[in-house]
Write an enzyme that holds these catalytic residues in place. Sequence first.
Site, PDB file in Angstrom:
ATOM      1  N   HIS A   1      -3.646   7.248   1.330  1.00  0.00           N
ATOM      2  CA  HIS A   1      -3.885   5.930   0.740  1.00  0.00           C
ATOM      3  C   HIS A   1      -5.272   5.478   1.172  1.00  0.00           C
ATOM      4  O   HIS A   1      -5.641   5.605   2.340  1.00  0.00           O
ATOM      5  CB  HIS A   1      -2.817   4.946   1.223  1.00  0.00           C
ATOM      6  CG  HIS A   1      -3.237   3.521   1.059  1.00  0.00           C
ATOM      7  ND1 HIS A   1      -3.628   3.006  -0.151  1.00  0.00           N
ATOM      8  CD2 HIS A   1      -3.365   2.522   1.961  1.00  0.00           C
ATOM      9  CE1 HIS A   1      -3.970   1.747   0.013  1.00  0.00           C
ATOM     10  NE2 HIS A   1      -3.817   1.425   1.276  1.00  0.00           N
TER      11      HIS A   1
ATOM     12  N   ASN B   1      -9.878  -0.550  -1.865  1.00  0.00           N
ATOM     13  CA  ASN B   1      -8.450  -0.324  -1.646  1.00  0.00           C
ATOM     14  C   ASN B   1      -7.688  -0.891  -2.852  1.00  0.00           C
ATOM     15  O   ASN B   1      -7.671  -2.098  -3.056  1.00  0.00           O
ATOM     16  CB  ASN B   1      -8.039  -1.021  -0.342  1.00  0.00           C
ATOM     17  CG  ASN B   1      -6.556  -0.890  -0.027  1.00  0.00           C
ATOM     18  OD1 ASN B   1      -5.760  -0.535  -0.897  1.00  0.00           O
ATOM     19  ND2 ASN B   1      -6.182  -1.201   1.199  1.00  0.00           N
TER      20      ASN B   1
ATOM     21  N   CYS C   1       0.811  -1.232   0.000  1.00  0.00           N
ATOM     22  CA  CYS C   1       0.000   0.000   0.000  1.00  0.00           C
ATOM     23  C   CYS C   1       0.837   1.272   0.000  1.00  0.00           C
ATOM     24  O   CYS C   1       0.370   2.317  -0.441  1.00  0.00           O
ATOM     25  CB  CYS C   1      -0.960  -0.006   1.185  1.00  0.00           C
ATOM     26  SG  CYS C   1      -2.164  -1.333   1.048  1.00  0.00           S
TER      27      CYS C   1
HETATM   28  C1  LIG Z   1     -11.144  -5.496   7.920  1.00  0.00           C
HETATM   29  C2  LIG Z   1     -12.016  -4.614   8.793  1.00  0.00           C
HETATM   30  C3  LIG Z   1     -12.989  -3.834   7.919  1.00  0.00           C
HETATM   31  C4  LIG Z   1     -12.804  -5.530   9.717  1.00  0.00           C
HETATM   32  O1  LIG Z   1     -13.613  -4.758  10.579  1.00  0.00           O
HETATM   33  P1  LIG Z   1     -13.697  -5.137  12.130  1.00  0.00           P
HETATM   34  O2  LIG Z   1     -14.724  -4.274  12.727  1.00  0.00           O
HETATM   35  O3  LIG Z   1     -12.318  -5.036  12.659  1.00  0.00           O
HETATM   36  O4  LIG Z   1     -14.230  -6.605  12.061  1.00  0.00           O
HETATM   37  P2  LIG Z   1     -13.621  -7.955  12.636  1.00  0.00           P
HETATM   38  O5  LIG Z   1     -12.513  -8.431  11.767  1.00  0.00           O
HETATM   39  O6  LIG Z   1     -13.353  -7.768  14.095  1.00  0.00           O
HETATM   40  O7  LIG Z   1     -14.863  -8.890  12.435  1.00  0.00           O
HETATM   41  C5  LIG Z   1     -16.107  -8.620  13.063  1.00  0.00           C
HETATM   42  C6  LIG Z   1     -17.126  -9.646  12.600  1.00  0.00           C
HETATM   43  O8  LIG Z   1     -17.461  -9.390  11.229  1.00  0.00           O
HETATM   44  C7  LIG Z   1     -17.313 -10.576  10.466  1.00  0.00           C
HETATM   45  N1  LIG Z   1     -16.927 -10.223   9.109  1.00  0.00           N
HETATM   46  C8  LIG Z   1     -15.673 -10.101   8.593  1.00  0.00           C
HETATM   47  N2  LIG Z   1     -15.745  -9.758   7.307  1.00  0.00           N
HETATM   48  C9  LIG Z   1     -17.046  -9.637   6.997  1.00  0.00           C
HETATM   49  C10 LIG Z   1     -17.754  -9.315   5.824  1.00  0.00           C
HETATM   50  N3  LIG Z   1     -17.117  -8.994   4.682  1.00  0.00           N
HETATM   51  N4  LIG Z   1     -19.092  -9.303   5.857  1.00  0.00           N
HETATM   52  C11 LIG Z   1     -19.763  -9.596   6.977  1.00  0.00           C
HETATM   53  N5  LIG Z   1     -19.154  -9.927   8.138  1.00  0.00           N
HETATM   54  C12 LIG Z   1     -17.807  -9.958   8.134  1.00  0.00           C
HETATM   55  C13 LIG Z   1     -16.240 -11.366  11.196  1.00  0.00           C
HETATM   56  O9  LIG Z   1     -16.344 -12.733  10.877  1.00  0.00           O
HETATM   57  C14 LIG Z   1     -16.596 -11.079  12.626  1.00  0.00           C
HETATM   58  O10 LIG Z   1     -17.665 -11.897  13.003  1.00  0.00           O
HETATM   59  P3  LIG Z   1     -17.757 -12.518  14.501  1.00  0.00           P
HETATM   60  O11 LIG Z   1     -17.830 -11.311  15.388  1.00  0.00           O
HETATM   61  O12 LIG Z   1     -18.994 -13.315  14.439  1.00  0.00           O
HETATM   62  O13 LIG Z   1     -16.494 -13.287  14.679  1.00  0.00           O
HETATM   63  C15 LIG Z   1     -11.196  -3.620   9.636  1.00  0.00           C
HETATM   64  O14 LIG Z   1     -10.496  -4.305  10.633  1.00  0.00           O
HETATM   65  C16 LIG Z   1     -10.225  -2.845   8.805  1.00  0.00           C
HETATM   66  O15 LIG Z   1     -10.600  -2.110   7.916  1.00  0.00           O
HETATM   67  N6  LIG Z   1      -8.930  -2.962   9.120  1.00  0.00           N
HETATM   68  C17 LIG Z   1      -7.909  -2.307   8.365  1.00  0.00           C
HETATM   69  C18 LIG Z   1      -7.693  -3.068   7.112  1.00  0.00           C
HETATM   70  C19 LIG Z   1      -6.864  -2.340   6.129  1.00  0.00           C
HETATM   71  O16 LIG Z   1      -6.872  -1.129   6.076  1.00  0.00           O
HETATM   72  N7  LIG Z   1      -6.165  -3.086   5.322  1.00  0.00           N
HETATM   73  C20 LIG Z   1      -5.363  -2.572   4.294  1.00  0.00           C
HETATM   74  C21 LIG Z   1      -4.111  -2.048   4.875  1.00  0.00           C
HETATM   75  S1  LIG Z   1      -3.426  -0.876   3.876  1.00  0.00           S
END
Ligand SMILES: CC(C)(COP(=O)(O)OP(=O)(O)OC[C@H]1O[C@@H](n2cnc3c(N)ncnc32)[C@H](O)[C@@H]1OP(=O)(O)O)[C@@H](O)C(=O)NCCC(=O)NCCS
Length: 348
Positions: free
Chosen positions: A275, A305, A114
């Site tokens: 980004h 992204n 990224c």
């Molecule tokens: C990935 C991201 C959106 C996940 O959001 P979050 O609130 O942290 O969610 P979690 O990973 O804790 O998951 C929460 C729940 O949603 C569920 N879940 C994950 N992806 C899902 C999706 N696409 N649709 C529905 N539910 C989903 C998980 O299974 C979890 O369920 P559970 O509570 O029953 O176990 C978030 O962590 C994020 O954006 N992180 C940064 C990622 C990033 O920027 N990456 C690129 C780096 S440059």
Amino acid sequence: MQSSKIAGIGYYVPKNIYTNDDLSRFMDTNDAWIQERTGIKERRFADRLEETTTTMGIEASKIALERAGITAQDVDFIVFATLSPDYYFPGCGVLLQREMKMKEIGALDIRNQCSGFVYALSVADQFIKTGMYKNILVVGSEKHSFAMDFNTRSRNVSVIFGDGAGAVVLQPADREGQGILSTHLHSDGADAEILAMYYPGAHANKWMRDQPGYPDQELGGLFMTTEQLESGAALPYMDGPAVFKKAVVKFPEVIKEALEANHLGPQDIDLLVPHQANLRISQYVQQLLGLPDEKVFNNIQKYGNTTAASVPIALCEAWEAGKIKEGDLVCLAAFGSGFTWGSALIRW
Ligand SMILES: CC(C)(COP(=O)(O)OP(=O)(O)OC[C@H]1O[C@@H](n2cnc3c(N)ncnc32)[C@H](O)[C@@H]1OP(=O)(O)O)[C@@H](O)C(=O)NCCC(=O)NCCS
């Protein structure tokens, strides 16, 4: 020392739009979850057969070259950033050189995910500063769709990423104080494995030996076995919450570092182009820096992204929309896998 300016900029996104509802045909997800957590409404996916990371990079490059008023034959160096190259090797730089019929110039590939474009821009800037090159093509392009798993097991990753490309032509600046004022680059490999794709790779560390299907043999077999492929070990892995926590610290840190190095403050920024990792991350950074909405450009809603392509696509869209004028202070900032992060401060 001679500073460099962005003389031309272009971007390309594939025409195939996939909304959040479209993704819910393939996996257990929904529009509300994706929008609430990431801000993303839709993304573009490249044509599976006709488009590659290189071909998208070429489309963006053609526009950047035209706007810079030069031809492909005038380019004297290529820096190509991607994490989704057409081949494991060689990199996309030489493929672009070949397809655009450029001279036998140097082509460098950047593997910084990224933050790849900010790293690439910084490298190109150094070559202009030393006077070694005059027309450098800097490209960020990604075809994520080819390697993602559109199944519920990978839904936290596959709803976030999209395909696209952006490119700029870097040239010596026309006047004192114009162009790239500074770049700041950082890395911390302590958490390298929490946002990564492990295969294909030559890793032989303890962590890998504990994975199912690790080959028990004297030579070879570290690349990828059928068992590993089937178990999903070759898919991108992301600990989303851990990435989020680190990003919201490092983004503001590296922006402040850039401002301080130039004796400027957040109030001097005319446009921040972060980004496009997650709209929530951008909003948090905006709030921390006290910037009004009109000074932060986001387009993750439309493209997801796009990793190394996200900064140049956003920069180009902002420029096309008339949000960047001559003399404006533009701040680029990126954070991603590695972790690596960086910023570039530009006087337009
Ligand atoms: C990935 C991201 C959106 C996940 O959001 P979050 O609130 O942290 O969610 P979690 O990973 O804790 O998951 C929460 C729940 O949603 C569920 N879940 C994950 N992806 C899902 C999706 N696409 N649709 C529905 N539910 C989903 C998980 O299974 C979890 O369920 P559970 O509570 O029953 O176990 C978030 O962590 C994020 O954006 N992180 C940064 C990622 C990033 O920027 N990456 C690129 C780096 S440059």
